[in-house]
Motif scaffolding. Structure first.
Motif, PDB file in Angstrom:
ATOM      1  N   ASN A   1       0.813  -1.220   0.000  1.00  0.00           N
ATOM      2  CA  ASN A   1       0.000   0.000   0.000  1.00  0.00           C
ATOM      3  C   ASN A   1       0.844   1.267   0.000  1.00  0.00           C
ATOM      4  N   GLU A   2       2.116   1.153   0.362  1.00  0.00           N
ATOM      5  CA  GLU A   2       2.970   2.334   0.381  1.00  0.00           C
ATOM      6  C   GLU A   2       3.371   2.797  -1.019  1.00  0.00           C
ATOM      7  N   LYS A   3       3.280   1.904  -1.991  1.00  0.00           N
ATOM      8  CA  LYS A   3       3.572   2.273  -3.382  1.00  0.00           C
ATOM      9  C   LYS A   3       2.305   2.000  -4.186  1.00  0.00           C
ATOM     10  N   ARG A   4       1.461   3.000  -4.276  1.00  0.00           N
ATOM     11  CA  ARG A   4       0.123   2.840  -4.872  1.00  0.00           C
ATOM     12  C   ARG A   4       0.168   2.371  -6.332  1.00  0.00           C
ATOM     13  N   ASP A   5       1.178   2.794  -7.080  1.00  0.00           N
ATOM     14  CA  ASP A   5       1.217   2.433  -8.497  1.00  0.00           C
ATOM     15  C   ASP A   5       1.491   0.943  -8.702  1.00  0.00           C
ATOM     16  N   ALA A   6       2.027   0.268  -7.694  1.00  0.00           N
ATOM     17  CA  ALA A   6       2.351  -1.151  -7.835  1.00  0.00           C
ATOM     18  C   ALA A   6       1.342  -2.051  -7.119  1.00  0.00           C
ATOM     19  N   LEU A   7       0.293  -1.462  -6.616  1.00  0.00           N
ATOM     20  CA  LEU A   7      -0.664  -2.231  -5.812  1.00  0.00           C
ATOM     21  C   LEU A   7      -1.320  -3.342  -6.628  1.00  0.00           C
ATOM     22  N   TYR A   8      -1.669  -3.069  -7.869  1.00  0.00           N
ATOM     23  CA  TYR A   8      -2.301  -4.098  -8.700  1.00  0.00           C
ATOM     24  C   TYR A   8      -1.327  -5.229  -9.025  1.00  0.00           C
ATOM     25  N   LEU A   9      -0.023  -4.931  -9.064  1.00  0.00           N
ATOM     26  CA  LEU A   9       0.983  -5.973  -9.287  1.00  0.00           C
ATOM     27  C   LEU A   9       1.244  -6.785  -8.018  1.00  0.00           C
ATOM     28  N   ALA A  10       1.059  -6.148  -6.889  1.00  0.00           N
ATOM     29  CA  ALA A  10       1.395  -6.785  -5.622  1.00  0.00           C
ATOM     30  C   ALA A  10       0.391  -7.854  -5.212  1.00  0.00           C
ATOM     31  N   GLU A  11      -0.864  -7.665  -5.529  1.00  0.00           N
ATOM     32  CA  GLU A  11      -1.895  -8.606  -5.071  1.00  0.00           C
ATOM     33  C   GLU A  11      -1.607 -10.051  -5.494  1.00  0.00           C
ATOM     34  N   PRO A  12      -1.369 -10.327  -6.781  1.00  0.00           N
ATOM     35  CA  PRO A  12      -1.074 -11.720  -7.143  1.00  0.00           C
ATOM     36  C   PRO A  12       0.254 -12.219  -6.572  1.00  0.00           C
ATOM     37  N   ARG A  13       1.234 -11.339  -6.472  1.00  0.00           N
ATOM     38  CA  ARG A  13       2.530 -11.743  -5.926  1.00  0.00           C
ATOM     39  C   ARG A  13       2.408 -12.095  -4.444  1.00  0.00           C
ATOM     40  N   ILE A  14       1.655 -11.302  -3.707  1.00  0.00           N
ATOM     41  CA  ILE A  14       1.448 -11.592  -2.282  1.00  0.00           C
ATOM     42  C   ILE A  14       0.713 -12.919  -2.125  1.00  0.00           C
ATOM     43  N   ARG A  15      -0.298 -13.122  -2.928  1.00  0.00           N
ATOM     44  CA  ARG A  15      -1.050 -14.388  -2.873  1.00  0.00           C
ATOM     45  C   ARG A  15      -0.112 -15.564  -3.162  1.00  0.00           C
ATOM     46  N   GLU A  16       0.749 -15.398  -4.153  1.00  0.00           N
ATOM     47  CA  GLU A  16       1.708 -16.455  -4.497  1.00  0.00           C
ATOM     48  C   GLU A  16       2.674 -16.722  -3.343  1.00  0.00           C
ATOM     49  N   GLU A  17       3.187 -15.662  -2.726  1.00  0.00           N
ATOM     50  CA  GLU A  17       4.120 -15.814  -1.603  1.00  0.00           C
ATOM     51  C   GLU A  17       3.422 -16.480  -0.416  1.00  0.00           C
ATOM     52  N   LEU A  18       2.196 -16.072  -0.166  1.00  0.00           N
ATOM     53  CA  LEU A  18       1.467 -16.633   0.979  1.00  0.00           C
ATOM     54  C   LEU A  18       1.054 -18.081   0.754  1.00  0.00           C
ATOM     55  N   SER A  19       0.878 -18.467  -0.505  1.00  0.00           N
ATOM     56  CA  SER A  19       0.462 -19.848  -0.787  1.00  0.00           C
ATOM     57  C   SER A  19       1.520 -20.857  -0.336  1.00  0.00           C
ATOM     58  N   ARG A  20       2.749 -20.385  -0.175  1.00  0.00           N
ATOM     59  CA  ARG A  20       3.815 -21.283   0.307  1.00  0.00           C
ATOM     60  C   ARG A  20       3.734 -21.523   1.814  1.00  0.00           C
TER      61      ARG A  20
ATOM     62  N   ALA B   1      -6.210  -9.804   5.566  1.00  0.00           N
ATOM     63  CA  ALA B   1      -4.991  -8.992   5.492  1.00  0.00           C
ATOM     64  C   ALA B   1      -5.238  -7.709   4.699  1.00  0.00           C
ATOM     65  N   GLN B   2      -5.951  -7.811   3.594  1.00  0.00           N
ATOM     66  CA  GLN B   2      -6.280  -6.620   2.811  1.00  0.00           C
ATOM     67  C   GLN B   2      -7.098  -5.638   3.640  1.00  0.00           C
ATOM     68  N   TRP B   3      -8.089  -6.182   4.357  1.00  0.00           N
ATOM     69  CA  TRP B   3      -8.943  -5.337   5.178  1.00  0.00           C
ATOM     70  C   TRP B   3      -8.152  -4.678   6.306  1.00  0.00           C
ATOM     71  N   ALA B   4      -7.346  -5.442   7.000  1.00  0.00           N
ATOM     72  CA  ALA B   4      -6.588  -4.910   8.135  1.00  0.00           C
ATOM     73  C   ALA B   4      -5.526  -3.908   7.677  1.00  0.00           C
ATOM     74  N   ALA B   5      -4.903  -4.162   6.542  1.00  0.00           N
ATOM     75  CA  ALA B   5      -3.829  -3.284   6.056  1.00  0.00           C
ATOM     76  C   ALA B   5      -4.368  -1.977   5.489  1.00  0.00           C
ATOM     77  N   ARG B   6      -5.637  -1.948   5.152  1.00  0.00           N
ATOM     78  CA  ARG B   6      -6.234  -0.750   4.560  1.00  0.00           C
ATOM     79  C   ARG B   6      -6.127   0.453   5.497  1.00  0.00           C
ATOM     80  N   ASP B   7      -6.199   0.220   6.803  1.00  0.00           N
ATOM     81  CA  ASP B   7      -6.174   1.315   7.762  1.00  0.00           C
ATOM     82  C   ASP B   7      -4.804   1.547   8.390  1.00  0.00           C
ATOM     83  N   VAL B   8      -3.796   0.830   7.921  1.00  0.00           N
ATOM     84  CA  VAL B   8      -2.449   0.995   8.465  1.00  0.00           C
ATOM     85  C   VAL B   8      -1.815   2.220   7.824  1.00  0.00           C
ATOM     86  N   ALA B   9      -1.382   3.144   8.661  1.00  0.00           N
ATOM     87  CA  ALA B   9      -0.791   4.376   8.139  1.00  0.00           C
ATOM     88  C   ALA B   9       0.649   4.169   7.692  1.00  0.00           C
ATOM     89  N   ASP B  10       1.374   3.301   8.387  1.00  0.00           N
ATOM     90  CA  ASP B  10       2.789   3.097   8.097  1.00  0.00           C
ATOM     91  C   ASP B  10       3.119   1.628   8.335  1.00  0.00           C
TER      92      ASP B  10
END
Length: 176
Positions: free
Chosen positions: A75-94, A108-117
């Motif tokens: 979430n800290e790099k908004r332009d890469a957010l759409y790229l991060a979702e599948p990569r995070i899912r792939e990393e977590l699947s392990r 995780a998506q819901w909880a991270a939405r309100d994280v400022a930093d």
């Protein structure tokens, strides 16, 4: 005539005293209202702090904590957010069972939405990760975070600081 002047004087005095008492009551009501608003704001701020922290406070699973952290990092790099979702899912699947993956990712998506930093997430979960993860698992978490941070164009200063914080938090256990 004197009696009429006395009656008018008494009525006027009663009116003046009535006006003074009414004005004093209004002042007391205003002060009470201000005090009530201040107390309400204090209660609201306390509730907000509890509500913001409750999403993270209830997490005791290091994999779920890692998922929240990776989403907060993305979430800290908004332009890469759409790229991060599948990569995070792939990393977590392990590290997460296939039956639980959707639930973990959604929470995780819901909880991270309100994280400022994302560094706050590292500080919050540092004791959990150090207690429940082996040295190799901690190293894997750092690699996952680096993978997510590399997505998108350019380097993000906040992500760099977050990765340094993560490496420091999960590094060797000397002087801890």
């Amino acid at each position: 005539m004197h009696i009429l002047a006395i009656v008018v004087g008494i009525i006027a005095a009663a009116g003046v005293w009535y006006w003074r008492v009414k004005a004093a009551k209004e002042v007391v009501d205003d002060v009470g209202s201000v005090v009530g608003r201040v107390q309400g704001r204090i209660r609201m701020n306390n509730f907000k702090k509890k509500a913001e922290g409750s999403a993270l406070a209830s997490i005791e699973d290091p994999a779920l904590a890692a998922a929240v952290f990776l989403h907060a990092l993305a979430n800290e790099k908004r332009d890469a957010l759409y790229l991060a979702e599948p990569r995070i899912r792939e990393e977590l699947s392990r590290i997460v069972a296939d039956t639980d993956l959707d639930e973990v990712v959604s929470y995780a998506q819901w909880a991270a939405r309100d994280v400022a930093d994302a560094r706050d997430v590292v500080r919050r979960f540092k004791p959990l990760w150090r207690r429940k993860l082996t040295r190799e698992e901690r190293a894997d978490l750092i690699v996952m975070a680096e993978t997510v941070a590399e997505l998108g164009e350019g380097d993000d200063h906040n992500q760099k600081l977050t990765l340094v914080t993560l490496r420091t938090a999960l590094g060797p256990e000397q002087n801890r």
